[in-house]
Design a protein around this motif. Sequence first.
Motif, PDB file in Angstrom:
ATOM      1  N   ARG A   2       0.862  -1.201   0.000  1.00  0.00           N
ATOM      2  CA  ARG A   2       0.000   0.000   0.000  1.00  0.00           C
ATOM      3  C   ARG A   2       0.886   1.235   0.000  1.00  0.00           C
ATOM      4  NH1 ARG A   2      -1.997  -3.626   3.763  1.00  0.00           N
ATOM      5  NH2 ARG A   2      -3.730  -4.768   2.849  1.00  0.00           N
ATOM      6  N   LEU A  72     -11.844   2.301  -2.381  1.00  0.00           N
ATOM      7  CA  LEU A  72     -11.055   1.373  -1.548  1.00  0.00           C
ATOM      8  C   LEU A  72     -11.868   0.158  -1.134  1.00  0.00           C
ATOM      9  CD1 LEU A  72      -8.975   3.704   0.834  1.00  0.00           C
ATOM     10  CD2 LEU A  72      -8.139   2.333  -1.076  1.00  0.00           C
ATOM     11  N   ALA A  77      -8.925  -3.607  -4.433  1.00  0.00           N
ATOM     12  CA  ALA A  77      -8.048  -2.813  -3.557  1.00  0.00           C
ATOM     13  C   ALA A  77      -7.640  -3.587  -2.303  1.00  0.00           C
ATOM     14  CB  ALA A  77      -8.740  -1.509  -3.174  1.00  0.00           C
ATOM     15  N   GLY A  80      -3.886  -4.385  -2.123  1.00  0.00           N
ATOM     16  CA  GLY A  80      -2.949  -3.262  -2.106  1.00  0.00           C
ATOM     17  C   GLY A  80      -3.376  -2.199  -3.096  1.00  0.00           C
ATOM     18  N   LEU A 100      -8.250   3.668   6.990  1.00  0.00           N
ATOM     19  CA  LEU A 100      -7.438   2.449   6.912  1.00  0.00           C
ATOM     20  C   LEU A 100      -7.527   1.659   8.212  1.00  0.00           C
ATOM     21  CD1 LEU A 100      -4.218   3.687   5.043  1.00  0.00           C
ATOM     22  CD2 LEU A 100      -6.241   2.584   4.089  1.00  0.00           C
ATOM     23  N   LEU A 107      -0.422   1.748   5.716  1.00  0.00           N
ATOM     24  CA  LEU A 107       0.407   2.075   4.550  1.00  0.00           C
ATOM     25  C   LEU A 107       1.799   1.483   4.724  1.00  0.00           C
ATOM     26  CD1 LEU A 107      -0.439   5.866   4.112  1.00  0.00           C
ATOM     27  CD2 LEU A 107      -1.212   3.981   2.652  1.00  0.00           C
TER      28      LEU A 107
END
Length: 187
Positions: A2, A72, A77, A80, A100, A107
Amino acid sequence: MRIVLLGAPGSGKGTQAKLIVKERQIPHISTGDLLRGAIADQTELGLAAKKVMDAGELVSDEIVLGMLKDRLNQPDAAKGFVLDGFPRNVRQAEMLEELLSELDIQLDHALLIQVNPDEVVARIAKRAQEEGRTDDTEEVVRNRLEVYREQTEPVADFYRKQDIVSEIHGTGSIEEVHDRIQAVFRF
Ligand code: AP5
Protein backbone atom coordinates in the motif's frame (compact mmCIF):
# COMPACT_ATOMS: atom_id res chain seq x y z
CA MET A 1 1.71 -3.29 -0.90
CA ARG A 2 0.00 0.00 0.00
CA ILE A 3 1.70 3.10 -1.31
CA VAL A 4 0.98 6.82 -1.23
CA LEU A 5 2.67 8.95 -3.91
CA LEU A 6 3.44 12.53 -2.93
CA GLY A 7 4.86 15.30 -5.11
CA ALA A 8 4.06 18.59 -6.82
CA PRO A 9 1.77 18.80 -9.85
CA GLY A 10 3.73 17.44 -12.80
CA SER A 11 6.29 15.62 -10.64
CA GLY A 12 5.39 12.30 -12.30
CA LYS A 13 3.07 10.68 -9.75
CA GLY A 14 0.62 9.42 -12.38
CA THR A 15 3.38 8.27 -14.73
CA GLN A 16 5.22 6.31 -12.04
CA ALA A 17 1.99 4.93 -10.53
CA LYS A 18 1.17 3.30 -13.87
CA LEU A 19 4.53 1.52 -13.93
CA ILE A 20 4.27 0.34 -10.31
CA VAL A 21 0.75 -1.08 -10.69
CA LYS A 22 1.72 -2.95 -13.85
CA GLU A 23 4.48 -4.76 -12.00
CA ARG A 24 2.68 -5.30 -8.72
CA GLN A 25 -0.80 -6.09 -10.09
CA ILE A 26 -2.49 -3.67 -7.72
CA PRO A 27 -4.85 -0.83 -8.65
CA HIS A 28 -3.82 2.77 -9.32
CA ILE A 29 -6.22 5.00 -7.41
CA SER A 30 -5.95 8.62 -8.53
CA THR A 31 -8.37 11.09 -6.95
CA GLY A 32 -7.71 13.46 -9.88
CA ASP A 33 -8.79 10.70 -12.31
CA LEU A 34 -11.85 9.87 -10.17
CA LEU A 35 -12.85 13.55 -10.24
CA ARG A 36 -12.21 13.85 -14.01
CA GLY A 37 -14.38 10.72 -14.45
CA ALA A 38 -17.21 12.42 -12.55
CA ILE A 39 -16.82 15.50 -14.78
CA ALA A 40 -16.92 13.36 -17.93
CA ASP A 41 -20.07 11.63 -16.62
CA GLN A 42 -21.55 15.09 -15.90
CA THR A 43 -22.63 14.08 -12.41
CA GLU A 44 -23.69 16.80 -9.97
CA LEU A 45 -20.47 16.20 -8.03
CA GLY A 46 -18.42 16.44 -11.23
CA LEU A 47 -19.97 19.72 -12.27
CA ALA A 48 -19.27 21.24 -8.84
CA ALA A 49 -15.71 19.86 -8.81
CA LYS A 50 -14.89 21.20 -12.28
CA LYS A 51 -15.04 24.84 -11.23
CA VAL A 52 -12.73 24.20 -8.28
CA MET A 53 -10.27 22.13 -10.33
CA ASP A 54 -10.19 24.68 -13.17
CA ALA A 55 -9.12 27.28 -10.59
CA GLY A 56 -6.37 24.98 -9.27
CA GLU A 57 -7.91 24.79 -5.80
CA LEU A 58 -8.67 21.67 -3.79
CA VAL A 59 -12.08 20.00 -3.96
CA SER A 60 -13.71 19.59 -0.54
CA ASP A 61 -12.20 16.94 1.72
CA GLU A 62 -15.58 15.26 2.29
CA ILE A 63 -16.33 14.86 -1.43
CA VAL A 64 -12.93 13.38 -2.21
CA LEU A 65 -12.95 11.12 0.85
CA GLY A 66 -16.38 9.79 -0.14
CA MET A 67 -15.10 8.88 -3.62
CA LEU A 68 -11.97 7.31 -2.17
CA LYS A 69 -13.90 5.26 0.37
CA ASP A 70 -16.07 3.77 -2.41
CA ARG A 71 -12.99 2.95 -4.44
CA LEU A 72 -11.05 1.37 -1.55
CA ASN A 73 -14.04 -0.82 -0.77
CA GLN A 74 -13.90 -2.43 -4.22
CA PRO A 75 -12.48 -5.97 -4.11
CA ASP A 76 -9.34 -5.28 -6.19
CA ALA A 77 -8.05 -2.81 -3.56
CA ALA A 78 -7.92 -5.54 -0.91
CA LYS A 79 -4.50 -6.75 -2.12
CA GLY A 80 -2.95 -3.26 -2.11
CA PHE A 81 -3.00 0.01 -4.05
CA VAL A 82 -1.03 2.99 -5.26
CA LEU A 83 -2.73 6.15 -4.08
CA ASP A 84 -1.99 9.16 -6.30
CA GLY A 85 -3.23 12.66 -5.38
CA PHE A 86 -4.52 11.81 -1.92
CA PRO A 87 -3.88 12.91 0.79
CA ARG A 88 -3.60 16.51 -0.32
CA ASN A 89 -3.58 18.16 3.11
CA VAL A 90 -3.02 17.04 6.69
CA ARG A 91 -6.74 16.70 7.36
CA GLN A 92 -7.02 14.24 4.46
CA ALA A 93 -4.02 12.33 5.86
CA GLU A 94 -5.82 12.02 9.19
CA MET A 95 -9.03 10.94 7.44
CA LEU A 96 -7.09 8.30 5.52
CA GLU A 97 -5.57 7.01 8.79
CA GLU A 98 -9.06 6.56 10.22
CA LEU A 99 -10.35 4.89 7.09
CA LEU A 100 -7.44 2.45 6.91
CA SER A 101 -7.70 1.61 10.59
CA GLU A 102 -11.41 0.80 10.08
CA LEU A 103 -10.28 -1.60 7.36
CA ASP A 104 -7.51 -2.86 9.67
CA ILE A 105 -4.71 -2.05 7.20
CA GLN A 106 -1.65 0.23 7.15
CA LEU A 107 0.41 2.08 4.55
CA ASP A 108 3.79 0.58 3.66
CA HIS A 109 5.42 3.54 1.87
CA ALA A 110 4.92 7.26 1.25
CA LEU A 111 7.10 8.10 -1.76
CA LEU A 112 7.87 11.77 -2.22
CA ILE A 113 8.90 12.58 -5.80
CA GLN A 114 11.03 15.75 -5.80
CA VAL A 115 11.22 17.85 -8.97
CA ASN A 116 12.16 21.54 -9.13
CA PRO A 117 9.39 24.02 -10.01
CA ASP A 118 10.90 25.07 -13.38
CA GLU A 119 10.91 21.46 -14.56
CA VAL A 120 7.28 20.85 -13.51
CA VAL A 121 6.12 24.06 -15.20
CA ALA A 122 7.89 22.97 -18.41
CA ARG A 123 6.40 19.45 -18.26
CA ILE A 124 2.90 20.76 -17.71
CA ALA A 125 3.25 23.34 -20.51
CA LYS A 126 4.16 20.46 -22.84
CA ARG A 127 1.19 18.39 -21.63
CA ALA A 128 -1.11 21.42 -22.09
CA GLN A 129 -0.17 21.49 -25.79
CA GLU A 130 -0.51 17.72 -26.22
CA GLU A 131 -3.61 16.98 -24.12
CA GLY A 132 -5.35 20.30 -23.40
CA ARG A 133 -6.16 19.54 -19.75
CA THR A 134 -8.22 22.54 -18.63
CA ASP A 135 -6.24 23.08 -15.40
CA ASP A 136 -2.87 23.09 -17.20
CA THR A 137 -2.85 26.79 -18.16
CA GLU A 138 0.13 28.77 -16.84
CA GLU A 139 -1.93 30.81 -14.36
CA VAL A 140 -3.71 27.76 -12.93
CA VAL A 141 -0.47 25.76 -12.72
CA ARG A 142 1.10 28.53 -10.62
CA ASN A 143 -1.86 28.37 -8.26
CA ARG A 144 -1.69 24.55 -8.10
CA LEU A 145 1.99 24.86 -7.11
CA GLU A 146 1.12 27.40 -4.42
CA VAL A 147 -1.65 25.16 -3.06
CA TYR A 148 0.85 22.28 -3.07
CA ARG A 149 3.42 24.30 -1.08
CA GLU A 150 0.90 25.50 1.48
CA GLN A 151 -1.32 22.47 1.93
CA THR A 152 0.32 19.32 0.58
CA GLU A 153 3.98 19.70 1.57
CA PRO A 154 3.10 19.32 5.28
CA VAL A 155 1.68 15.87 4.50
CA ALA A 156 5.24 14.56 4.05
CA ASP A 157 5.99 15.55 7.68
CA PHE A 158 2.87 13.70 8.78
CA TYR A 159 4.32 10.48 7.28
CA ARG A 160 7.90 11.26 8.38
CA LYS A 161 6.63 10.90 11.94
CA GLN A 162 5.58 7.36 11.01
CA ASP A 163 8.98 6.76 9.41
CA ILE A 164 7.55 5.60 6.09
CA VAL A 165 8.74 8.43 3.80
CA SER A 166 11.28 7.87 1.02
CA GLU A 167 12.35 10.80 -1.14
CA ILE A 168 13.08 10.18 -4.80
CA HIS A 169 14.69 12.56 -7.31
CA GLY A 170 12.08 12.87 -10.04
CA THR A 171 14.30 14.30 -12.78
CA GLY A 172 15.91 12.19 -15.48
CA SER A 173 14.11 9.76 -17.74
CA ILE A 174 10.89 8.03 -16.67
CA GLU A 175 12.84 4.74 -16.50
CA GLU A 176 15.57 6.26 -14.31
CA VAL A 177 12.98 7.56 -11.85
CA HIS A 178 11.25 4.20 -11.85
CA ASP A 179 14.56 2.44 -11.06
CA ARG A 180 14.99 4.72 -8.03
CA ILE A 181 11.53 3.75 -6.82
CA GLN A 182 12.28 0.07 -7.32
CA ALA A 183 15.43 0.49 -5.19
CA VAL A 184 13.28 1.85 -2.34
CA PHE A 185 11.01 -1.20 -2.48
CA ARG A 186 13.99 -3.54 -2.17
CA PHE A 187 14.74 -2.25 1.35
P1 AP5 B 1 -4.34 15.62 -9.99
O1 AP5 B 1 -4.96 14.96 -11.14
O2 AP5 B 1 -3.96 14.81 -8.80
O3 AP5 B 1 -3.15 16.48 -10.55
P2 AP5 B 1 -1.73 16.93 -9.93
O4 AP5 B 1 -1.38 16.48 -8.57
O5 AP5 B 1 -1.72 18.40 -10.13
O6 AP5 B 1 -0.77 16.13 -10.75
P3 AP5 B 1 -0.55 16.02 -12.28
O7 AP5 B 1 -1.49 15.03 -12.87
O8 AP5 B 1 -0.50 17.37 -12.94
O9 AP5 B 1 0.94 15.52 -12.27
P4 AP5 B 1 1.61 14.15 -11.85
O10 AP5 B 1 2.49 14.36 -10.66
O11 AP5 B 1 0.62 13.03 -11.79
O12 AP5 B 1 2.55 14.00 -13.07
P5 AP5 B 1 2.33 13.18 -14.42
O13 AP5 B 1 2.77 11.78 -14.25
O14 AP5 B 1 0.94 13.42 -14.94
O15 AP5 B 1 -5.30 16.75 -9.41
C1 AP5 B 1 -5.95 17.69 -10.27
C2 AP5 B 1 -6.93 18.51 -9.44
O16 AP5 B 1 -7.94 17.64 -8.89
C3 AP5 B 1 -6.34 19.24 -8.22
O17 AP5 B 1 -5.77 20.48 -8.56
C4 AP5 B 1 -7.60 19.37 -7.33
O18 AP5 B 1 -8.43 20.41 -7.77
C5 AP5 B 1 -8.33 18.05 -7.58
N1 AP5 B 1 -7.94 16.99 -6.63
C6 AP5 B 1 -7.29 15.82 -6.90
N2 AP5 B 1 -7.09 15.12 -5.77
C7 AP5 B 1 -7.62 15.86 -4.77
C8 AP5 B 1 -7.70 15.68 -3.36
N3 AP5 B 1 -7.19 14.61 -2.76
N4 AP5 B 1 -8.30 16.65 -2.63
C9 AP5 B 1 -8.82 17.76 -3.20
N5 AP5 B 1 -8.78 17.99 -4.53
C10 AP5 B 1 -8.17 17.06 -5.31
O19 AP5 B 1 3.40 13.91 -15.34
C11 AP5 B 1 3.20 15.23 -15.81
C12 AP5 B 1 3.75 15.35 -17.24
O20 AP5 B 1 5.16 15.15 -17.20
C13 AP5 B 1 3.17 14.28 -18.18
O21 AP5 B 1 2.98 14.86 -19.45
C14 AP5 B 1 4.28 13.20 -18.21
O22 AP5 B 1 4.30 12.52 -19.44
C15 AP5 B 1 5.55 14.03 -18.02
N6 AP5 B 1 6.60 13.31 -17.28
C16 AP5 B 1 6.46 12.44 -16.25
N7 AP5 B 1 7.66 12.00 -15.83
C17 AP5 B 1 8.59 12.62 -16.62
C18 AP5 B 1 10.03 12.58 -16.67
N8 AP5 B 1 10.75 11.80 -15.83
N9 AP5 B 1 10.64 13.34 -17.59
C19 AP5 B 1 9.93 14.13 -18.44
N10 AP5 B 1 8.56 14.21 -18.45
C20 AP5 B 1 7.90 13.46 -17.54
